[in-house]
Design a protein around this motif. Structure first.
Motif, PDB file in Angstrom:
ATOM      1  N   ALA A  79     -24.236  28.470  -0.351  1.00  0.00           N
ATOM      2  CA  ALA A  79     -24.212  27.093  -0.517  1.00  0.00           C
ATOM      3  C   ALA A  79     -25.510  26.445  -0.900  1.00  0.00           C
ATOM      4  CB  ALA A  79     -23.769  26.368   0.963  1.00  0.00           C
ATOM      5  N   VAL A  80     -25.489  25.705  -1.784  1.00  0.00           N
ATOM      6  CA  VAL A  80     -27.048  25.216  -2.342  1.00  0.00           C
ATOM      7  C   VAL A  80     -26.768  23.618  -2.017  1.00  0.00           C
ATOM      8  CG1 VAL A  80     -28.648  24.697  -4.113  1.00  0.00           C
ATOM      9  CG2 VAL A  80     -27.223  26.666  -4.123  1.00  0.00           C
ATOM     10  N   VAL A  81     -27.878  22.942  -1.339  1.00  0.00           N
ATOM     11  CA  VAL A  81     -28.333  21.681  -1.096  1.00  0.00           C
ATOM     12  C   VAL A  81     -29.361  21.201  -2.301  1.00  0.00           C
ATOM     13  CG1 VAL A  81     -29.656  19.808  -0.028  1.00  0.00           C
ATOM     14  CG2 VAL A  81     -28.067  21.511   1.334  1.00  0.00           C
ATOM     15  N   LEU A  82     -28.815  20.160  -3.054  1.00  0.00           N
ATOM     16  CA  LEU A  82     -29.703  19.714  -4.251  1.00  0.00           C
ATOM     17  C   LEU A  82     -30.225  18.434  -3.928  1.00  0.00           C
ATOM     18  CD1 LEU A  82     -27.765  20.960  -7.409  1.00  0.00           C
ATOM     19  CD2 LEU A  82     -29.600  22.166  -6.243  1.00  0.00           C
ATOM     20  N   GLU A  83     -31.449  18.161  -3.986  1.00  0.00           N
ATOM     21  CA  GLU A  83     -32.244  16.733  -4.061  1.00  0.00           C
ATOM     22  C   GLU A  83     -32.351  16.581  -5.349  1.00  0.00           C
ATOM     23  OE1 GLU A  83     -33.499  13.569  -1.910  1.00  0.00           O
ATOM     24  OE2 GLU A  83     -32.691  15.287  -0.955  1.00  0.00           O
ATOM     25  N   GLN A 123     -30.605  21.319   4.701  1.00  0.00           N
ATOM     26  CA  GLN A 123     -30.259  22.752   4.453  1.00  0.00           C
ATOM     27  C   GLN A 123     -30.225  23.067   5.917  1.00  0.00           C
ATOM     28  OE1 GLN A 123     -33.751  25.263   4.242  1.00  0.00           O
ATOM     29  NE2 GLN A 123     -32.284  26.995   3.311  1.00  0.00           N
ATOM     30  N   GLN A 124     -31.154  22.671   6.878  1.00  0.00           N
ATOM     31  CA  GLN A 124     -30.823  23.015   8.290  1.00  0.00           C
ATOM     32  C   GLN A 124     -29.526  22.342   8.960  1.00  0.00           C
ATOM     33  OE1 GLN A 124     -34.487  21.754   9.580  1.00  0.00           O
ATOM     34  NE2 GLN A 124     -35.549  23.594   9.233  1.00  0.00           N
ATOM     35  N   LEU A 125     -29.336  21.268   8.419  1.00  0.00           N
ATOM     36  CA  LEU A 125     -27.934  20.776   8.929  1.00  0.00           C
ATOM     37  C   LEU A 125     -26.856  21.543   8.503  1.00  0.00           C
ATOM     38  CD1 LEU A 125     -26.217  18.297  10.004  1.00  0.00           C
ATOM     39  CD2 LEU A 125     -26.070  17.445   7.637  1.00  0.00           C
ATOM     40  N   LEU A 126     -26.906  21.903   7.320  1.00  0.00           N
ATOM     41  CA  LEU A 126     -25.412  22.713   6.800  1.00  0.00           C
ATOM     42  C   LEU A 126     -25.313  24.236   7.513  1.00  0.00           C
ATOM     43  CD1 LEU A 126     -24.848  22.484   2.867  1.00  0.00           C
ATOM     44  CD2 LEU A 126     -24.029  21.213   4.879  1.00  0.00           C
ATOM     45  N   GLU A 127     -26.763  24.685   7.695  1.00  0.00           N
ATOM     46  CA  GLU A 127     -26.894  25.951   8.595  1.00  0.00           C
ATOM     47  C   GLU A 127     -26.099  25.690  10.210  1.00  0.00           C
ATOM     48  OE1 GLU A 127     -30.702  28.062   6.476  1.00  0.00           O
ATOM     49  OE2 GLU A 127     -30.702  26.657   8.206  1.00  0.00           O
ATOM     50  N   GLN A 128     -26.440  24.558  10.731  1.00  0.00           N
ATOM     51  CA  GLN A 128     -26.059  24.277  12.088  1.00  0.00           C
ATOM     52  C   GLN A 128     -24.513  24.087  11.906  1.00  0.00           C
ATOM     53  OE1 GLN A 128     -27.510  20.642  13.709  1.00  0.00           O
ATOM     54  NE2 GLN A 128     -26.925  21.239  15.774  1.00  0.00           N
ATOM     55  N   LEU A 129     -24.145  23.301  10.927  1.00  0.00           N
ATOM     56  CA  LEU A 129     -22.703  23.092  11.004  1.00  0.00           C
ATOM     57  C   LEU A 129     -21.811  24.448  10.583  1.00  0.00           C
ATOM     58  CD1 LEU A 129     -22.405  19.840   9.005  1.00  0.00           C
ATOM     59  CD2 LEU A 129     -22.112  20.118  11.417  1.00  0.00           C
ATOM     60  N   LEU A 137     -22.166  31.646   5.900  1.00  0.00           N
ATOM     61  CA  LEU A 137     -22.506  31.442   4.454  1.00  0.00           C
ATOM     62  C   LEU A 137     -23.947  31.022   4.229  1.00  0.00           C
ATOM     63  CD1 LEU A 137     -20.949  31.455   1.531  1.00  0.00           C
ATOM     64  CD2 LEU A 137     -21.018  28.912   1.755  1.00  0.00           C
ATOM     65  N   PRO A 138     -24.834  32.003   3.536  1.00  0.00           N
ATOM     66  CA  PRO A 138     -26.143  31.430   3.328  1.00  0.00           C
ATOM     67  C   PRO A 138     -26.281  30.121   2.632  1.00  0.00           C
ATOM     68  CG  PRO A 138     -25.811  33.149   1.907  1.00  0.00           C
ATOM     69  CD  PRO A 138     -24.673  33.024   2.577  1.00  0.00           C
ATOM     70  N   VAL A 139     -27.463  29.375   3.265  1.00  0.00           N
ATOM     71  CA  VAL A 139     -27.680  28.002   2.584  1.00  0.00           C
ATOM     72  C   VAL A 139     -29.103  28.177   2.145  1.00  0.00           C
ATOM     73  CG1 VAL A 139     -27.628  25.550   2.950  1.00  0.00           C
ATOM     74  CG2 VAL A 139     -26.166  27.021   4.278  1.00  0.00           C
ATOM     75  N   THR A 140     -29.229  27.690   0.748  1.00  0.00           N
ATOM     76  CA  THR A 140     -30.697  27.336   0.290  1.00  0.00           C
ATOM     77  C   THR A 140     -30.805  25.817  -0.249  1.00  0.00           C
ATOM     78  OG1 THR A 140     -32.255  28.486  -1.271  1.00  0.00           O
ATOM     79  CG2 THR A 140     -29.877  28.138  -2.020  1.00  0.00           C
ATOM     80  N   TYR A 141     -31.896  25.580  -0.828  1.00  0.00           N
ATOM     81  CA  TYR A 141     -32.036  24.235  -1.554  1.00  0.00           C
ATOM     82  C   TYR A 141     -32.815  24.368  -2.733  1.00  0.00           C
ATOM     83  CZ  TYR A 141     -36.906  24.439   0.011  1.00  0.00           C
ATOM     84  OH  TYR A 141     -38.253  24.711   0.351  1.00  0.00           O
ATOM     85  N   ALA A 142     -32.849  23.283  -3.303  1.00  0.00           N
ATOM     86  CA  ALA A 142     -33.790  22.967  -4.670  1.00  0.00           C
ATOM     87  C   ALA A 142     -33.926  21.788  -5.034  1.00  0.00           C
ATOM     88  CB  ALA A 142     -33.157  23.829  -5.800  1.00  0.00           C
ATOM     89  N   VAL A 143     -34.890  21.213  -5.711  1.00  0.00           N
ATOM     90  CA  VAL A 143     -35.042  19.992  -6.084  1.00  0.00           C
ATOM     91  C   VAL A 143     -34.788  19.994  -7.640  1.00  0.00           C
ATOM     92  CG1 VAL A 143     -36.586  17.958  -6.457  1.00  0.00           C
ATOM     93  CG2 VAL A 143     -36.807  19.428  -4.425  1.00  0.00           C
TER      94      VAL A 143
END
Length: 306
Positions: A79-83, A123-129, A137-143
């Protein structure tokens, strides 16, 4: 909701209001942000892989803190969090002080909250959920910058920030890095959607600051009625949706329910019986009875494009 609040507010606030220009700038910022999210969605639609995504995802964390995530991408690998940032000019970042700023072509420098801090928090929120839901599922992020007139400076070296055109390459590299997992991402998306909330808009002015009456959607001047048709007194724009547009403004700016007295104040229809007839003809459910009757305004009563 806040974007729509500003959209209605700028129709209903005198331009002489002390904070009008500030609200206008904030609306422009939100408008650019939504356009950036749409640009990411178009890019995702063109990528030949079975991703699912959510944009403008809002929720409360288990600790009851609010989160508003621009974009979440889900696939069986990660999963990816995009800002998402939609701003022109040269972008810079000072890791030591966590200062994120933009230098415009005219030399003006604007400082913003670090998008990396925001993305890591999400990202930390999704990891917690995912941990709560037993979903490893590993979670990463990007801007992601969606403005073609932005330049990403060398101060971002090593940090996950790039133009939207690089998104498919970024995702391809993640797929190679993370093996697929036995996770139904469609159900995971539905679970996230059921966890989401819609935050009510933050009210910024008093009701007494608002312009009342049925206002023209073109020039915002007051309208008069002729056989059910609202006619602008300035640009001569005509519409049968004048009352619906007025109730939509009330919904976002004041309240989601309205009484006969409040309707007369906001629409400037002075006759109690005429106001009652007008409201009764509309597709509005009611609560209470007689003098306590309130009309429930649905969010989708009328769109801004109608």
């Amino acid at each position: 909701m806040q974007y729509l609040y500003y959209k209605c507010l700028l129709r209903r606030l005198p331009k002489t209001h002390a904070h009008y220009s500030t609200f206008q700038e904030e609306f422009s910022r939100l408008d650019a942000g939504l356009a950036g999210e749409q640009r990411v969605a178009r890019e995702m639609s063109d990528i030949p892989y079975n991703y699912v995504w959510l944009k403008n995802f809002q929720c409360l964390s288990p600790q009851n803190t609010s989160h508003q995530i621009d974009f979440i991408i889900l696939c069986p690998h990660f999963a990816v969090v995009l800002e998402v940032k939609n701003m022109s000019g040269h972008l810079f970042f000072q890791p030591e002080s966590k200062e994120f700023y933009r230098a415009r072509l005219d030399g003006q420098v604007d400082f913003f909250r670090s998008p990396f801090d925001q993305a890591i928090r999400h990202q930390q929120l999704l990891e917690q959920l995912f941990e709560m839901w037993n979903t490893p599922l590993p979670v990463t992020y990007a801007v992601v910058s969606t403005n073609t007139n932005s330049r990403i400076g060398t101060t971002f070296e090593g940090l996950p920030i790039f133009h939207v055109s690089y998104l498919r390459i970024f995702l391809s590299k993640l797929i190679k890095k993370h093996p697929p997992m036995n996770i139904d991402v469609i159900k995971l998306k539905e679970k996230l959607q059921s966890y989401s909330v819609v935050f009510p808009p933050r009210k910024l002015v008093n009701n007494s600051d608002l312009l009342t009456g049925v206002l023209c959607s073109i020039c915002h001047a007051k309208m008069t009625f002729n056989h059910g048709v609202a006619i602008c007194t300035v640009c001569n724009h005509r519409t049968r949706n004048g009352i619906l547009e007025t109730l939509r403004d009330y919904y976002y700016l004041v309240d989601t329910t309205i009484s006969n007295r409040e309707f007369r104040w906001f629409s400037e229809i002075n006759s109690k019986s005429r106001a009652s007839k007008t409201l009764s003809r509309l597709p509005l459910k009611t609560t209470g009875n007689h003098r306590s009757t309130r009309y429930i305004i649905p969010e989708n009563l009328i769109s801004f494009d109608s």
